[in-house]
Structure formats: structure tokens, C-alpha cells
Design a protein around this motif. Structure first.
Motif, PDB file in Angstrom:
ATOM      1  N   UNK A  99     -69.257 -31.071  75.369  1.00  0.00           N
ATOM      2  CA  UNK A  99     -70.623 -30.563  75.229  1.00  0.00           C
ATOM      3  C   UNK A  99     -71.590 -31.638  75.712  1.00  0.00           C
ATOM      4  N   UNK A 100     -72.262 -31.363  76.829  1.00  0.00           N
ATOM      5  CA  UNK A 100     -73.202 -32.322  77.415  1.00  0.00           C
ATOM      6  C   UNK A 100     -74.619 -32.027  76.911  1.00  0.00           C
ATOM      7  N   UNK A 101     -75.340 -33.093  76.571  1.00  0.00           N
ATOM      8  CA  UNK A 101     -76.715 -32.955  76.099  1.00  0.00           C
ATOM      9  C   UNK A 101     -77.436 -34.268  76.346  1.00  0.00           C
TER      10      UNK A 101
ATOM     11  N   UNK B  59     -70.353 -26.952  78.547  1.00  0.00           N
ATOM     12  CA  UNK B  59     -71.750 -26.513  78.586  1.00  0.00           C
ATOM     13  C   UNK B  59     -72.710 -27.696  78.645  1.00  0.00           C
ATOM     14  N   UNK B  60     -73.917 -27.441  79.153  1.00  0.00           N
ATOM     15  CA  UNK B  60     -74.923 -28.482  79.329  1.00  0.00           C
ATOM     16  C   UNK B  60     -76.221 -28.048  78.646  1.00  0.00           C
TER      17      UNK B  60
ATOM     18  N   UNK C  77     -70.315 -21.010  76.083  1.00  0.00           N
ATOM     19  CA  UNK C  77     -69.538 -21.078  74.848  1.00  0.00           C
ATOM     20  C   UNK C  77     -69.162 -19.682  74.360  1.00  0.00           C
ATOM     21  N   UNK C  78     -70.098 -18.756  74.427  1.00  0.00           N
ATOM     22  CA  UNK C  78     -69.841 -17.402  73.940  1.00  0.00           C
ATOM     23  C   UNK C  78     -68.832 -16.674  74.826  1.00  0.00           C
ATOM     24  N   UNK C  79     -68.907 -16.889  76.136  1.00  0.00           N
ATOM     25  CA  UNK C  79     -67.952 -16.245  77.039  1.00  0.00           C
ATOM     26  C   UNK C  79     -66.550 -16.807  76.819  1.00  0.00           C
TER      27      UNK C  79
ATOM     28  N   UNK D  59     -76.063 -24.197  82.083  1.00  0.00           N
ATOM     29  CA  UNK D  59     -77.141 -25.078  81.644  1.00  0.00           C
ATOM     30  C   UNK D  59     -78.144 -24.302  80.798  1.00  0.00           C
ATOM     31  N   UNK D  60     -78.624 -24.930  79.718  1.00  0.00           N
ATOM     32  CA  UNK D  60     -79.660 -24.369  78.856  1.00  0.00           C
ATOM     33  C   UNK D  60     -79.168 -23.052  78.247  1.00  0.00           C
ATOM     34  N   UNK D  61     -79.888 -21.949  78.426  1.00  0.00           N
ATOM     35  CA  UNK D  61     -79.395 -20.667  77.939  1.00  0.00           C
ATOM     36  C   UNK D  61     -77.963 -20.439  78.404  1.00  0.00           C
ATOM     37  N   UNK D  62     -77.650 -20.942  79.604  1.00  0.00           N
ATOM     38  CA  UNK D  62     -76.305 -20.796  80.140  1.00  0.00           C
ATOM     39  C   UNK D  62     -75.264 -21.636  79.428  1.00  0.00           C
TER      40      UNK D  62
END
Length: 393
Positions: A335-337, A217-218, A196-198, A188-191
Motif C-alpha cells: 500500500x503506497x501513500x 494501490x496508491x 483493493x475492492x476489485x 491511484x486515489x479513488x482508484x
């Protein structure tokens, strides 16, 4: 192996230290220590999740939560250690790993491996109660790890998170738990950006024991440059706080200013560095910071933030790259937002989708509706879990 499992069963008290796993301190992803945090039966899991507003409908197992310290590297490639929460089902469960990445957190004490009330610990418990082995890294400089937290520094976030997965696998091996090698990633957020990067790095590395199976990701800030611009112009709630953390931590990595008074107005030039050092809670830091970037930064530094150049522009190019990869057709990316999010605008999700499509891949954007940033994780988590179950079946 059998004697190690017996010893694990004898550790019942919260905070008890388990036998250390022999490790090579110069390597990466080796377990240095394990501390028992909680052992919850399935009824306690459901109560725990309900009290924290997290869906408990898929809770089928009790959960064992432990803090693991492990070897990794710092942003300069030097050996260091970090901590992570590892949550496992107390019965056999599934064979897949979940990597849960946490959001912006200025405090060591609020990390999932330290704070029992952390929303990130609740997310990890939710996944583990459905049968997954969960690796929830605290990142560098948070939890019980030494040094400063390199905020939104993708390279070190990735190395700390991948090494946490390796340490989690080592602990699972000691437990006698068989894993498939598949990894499902969320955060979530920064996570969200970190997840995505991981995933991008796991695909690149091609390790058989760490293969991305689904990514969800959220509310992540994938477009760091665009989000920075929105924050500087007053379009982000708590924008001054995010920018303070970014400025201090990126100065350590990229040398954006020589002395605090070059970047921060009085009296914040004397207080900001301490506020985001990891020793103060989120609420304490927010109360001590001004509401707007104009109140916080000097005109010269504000001008740099509005028109990035030099090391700042270089760092932003790296930070903007979490979605620059092509998922194979067998790897679902959802991708959740939230369209009501005023901390991380939903434009970040469509930015990520465009970058993945530009690389030849596919990703879905799921709008969680007119809710705020903090509500997006509880809203999305049941959908993320259902998607993981489909991917793992």
C-alpha cells in the motif's frame, strides 16, 4: 482468428473503428466495439512517458492503445455499457493482465480512453511497454459510457472493472494473445480504493482466468468515513469539491436530500449538480466551487456530514470495506501513500493495513515521503512496476 488478426494490422489511423466482436448485449464483459487510439513504437513510448513525468526506464515494447466498449450492469443491476482503455505491447510481451484504476475524475472527456494526455493513459502505457496487457476502466458514466458516474460506489466500481477485465481478455483472445489468468492490480486515489475492492472480489469469485497475483494501490481513500470527517472539518485540500461530487452522486444512489437547496447554499444549489454532471473539466469545476464546506453546504446538511445517519451511514459502511479481506500468503499487498498528502491523508493506508491484519492477512505500507497527492502516482509507479515484475516472474 487469423483473418481478425490481419484486419487488426490494417487499422492504422487513430480513431479508426475495428470490426465489432459479436456479443450478447444482455451479458457482462462482452465487447461491443473497439476503436484504435494510438500505436506507439518503443521510442515514441519513451518520449510520451517522459513528457508526462512517468518513468520510462522499463519500456521495452511499443504500445497499442484502444478504446473498448463492453457490456456491464449499473448500480441497480440493469444492463448497461461502459468504456475502457486497453493497452497492449505490440510484440508478444508477458502473459499477465494489469488492472489500472483511475482516481477522482468529474469529466467524461478526461477519462483514459478519451484523453491522450490523461495520467491514467500514461500509467497504462508504462505497464504495457513492459509487456503487460492493461485494462484501464473508465468506470460507469465516464469515457463514452452513458448515465452518471456513481462516485466511490464500490459495488458498481467492482462490476464495471471486473467486466472490463473480461472484455480485455476477449480482445486478447481475438488478437491471438495467450494470457495466464493472473491479474496485477493498482490504481491511484479513488482508484487505489477500487484496486483493493476489485482484488477482494476476484478472490471471492475464484475465476481461473482472473486470479489476483499482486495488489499495489496508491494513495487510496480506504477509510471513507474518516476522510469524510477530515474533509468536513477543513483538513482536506479541495475538500469542498470532493464533497460536492460525493453528495450529488450519492444522493442519486441513496437519497440524501429531496432538492438541491436542502443540501447546498445559494447560489451553489443551482449550479453544483451541473458542475459534477460529467460535462465539465476538473479545473473548471474547482474554479466554480467555494473553498470550504461551510460556504457550500446548508447547516442541516453539514450536520449530517459531520454525524452520518440513515442512508448516508449505511453507504459509508459499504464504502469503508475495500480492505476487509484476507490476502493469501502468496498474494503480496503493498500500500503506497505519501506522508505529505493533503488530499488523501496517509492515515488511510494504515487503516487499510489494520483491516487486512484484523482479517488475518498481511500488507506493507510504503511511505512515499513529503509529496502531494498528485505527485504520489509518478513516484510510486516505478516501484509498483518492479513489484509486479517480481510477482510475475
Amino acid at each position: 482468428m487469423g483473418s481478425a488478426i490481419v484486419l487488426l494490422g490494417l487499422v492504422a489511423a487513430c480513431g479508426a473503428r475495428e470490426p465489432e466482436i459479436p456479443a450478447d448485449p444482455s451479458g457482462r464483459g462482452h465487447v461491443l466495439s473497439v476503436v484504435q487510439l494510438e500505436r506507439l513504437d518503443v521510442g515514441q513510448v519513451r518520449e510520451y512517458l517522459a513528457l508526462r513525468g512517468v518513468d520510462a526506464s522499463r519500456a521495452r515494447f511499443g504500445v497499442d492503445a484502444r478504446r473498448v466498449e463492453y457490456t456491464t450492469i449499473d448500480p441497480h443491476g440493469q444492463p448497461t455499457r461502459a468504456s475502457a482503455l486497453v493497452a497492449t505491447p505490440m510484440d508478444s510481451g508477458r502473459g499477465e493482465l494489469v488492472s489500472w484504476q483511475h482516481g477522482t475524475n468529474p469529466s467524461r472527456a478526461e477519462a483514459a480512453s478519451v484523453d491522450a494526455d490523461s495520467g491514467d493513459r500514461a500509467a497504462a502505457v508504462m505497464f504495457a511497454a513492459d509487456g503487460y496487457v492493461v485494462s484501464a476502466p473508465d468506470y460507469l458514466g465516464l469515457g463514452t459510457g452513458p448515465g452518471d458516474h456513481p462516485y466511490v460506489d464500490l459495488p458498481s466500481t467492482v462490476t464495471a472493472s471486473v467486466d472490463a477485465l473480461r472484455a480485455t481478455r476477449a480482445l486478447a483472445d481475438r488478437d491471438g494473445r495467450r494470457l495466464t489468468g493472473d491479474v496485477l492490480l493498482s490504481g491511484h486515489s479513488q482508484g487505489g480504493q477500487a484496486a483493493m475492492a476489485v482484488a477482494k472480489e476476484l478472490l471471492r469469485a475464484g475465476e481461473e482466468t482472473l486470479h489476483p497475483e499482486a495488489v499495489a494501490p496508491i494513495s487510496g481513500p480506504y477509510d471513507v468515513s474518516g476522510t469524510l470527517h477530515t474533509a468536513v472539518t477543513g483538513g482536506i485540500r479541495n475538500g469542498a469539491a470532493y464533497l460536492a461530487l460525493l453528495a450529488v452522486q450519492w444522493n442519486r444512489l441513496h437519497h440524501l436530500y429531496d432538492t438541491p437547496d436542502q443540501a447546498f447554499r445559494s447560489p451553489y444549489d443551482r449550479t453544483v449538480t451541473g458542475l459534477v454532471s460529467g460535462d465539465h473539466g476538473s479545473e473548471q469545476a474547482l474554479r466554480a466551487l467555494p473553498e470550504t464546506p461551510e460556504q457550500l453546504f446548508t447547516p442541516a446538511f453539514l450536520a449530517l456530514l459531520r454525524n452520518p445517519a440513515g442512508p448516508l451511514a449505511d453507504a459509508l459502511r459499504v464504502a469503508d470495506g475495500s480492505c476487509d479481506w484476507r490476502p493469501p500468503t502468496t498474494l503480496p499487498v503493498r500500500i503506497y501513500a505519501a506522508s505529505g498528502d493533503q488530499d488523501v491523508p496517509i492515515a488511510n493506508a494504515t487503516y487499510c493495513q489494520r483491516r487486512i491484519r484484523a482479517a488475518g492477512g498481511a500488507a506493507d505500507v510504503i511511505d512515499l515521503g513529503m509529496i502531494d497527492h498528485s505527485a504520489s502516482a509518478p513516484r510510486a509507479l516505478p516501484m509498483v512496476l518492479a513489484g509486479f515484475d517480481r510477482a510475475a516472474s
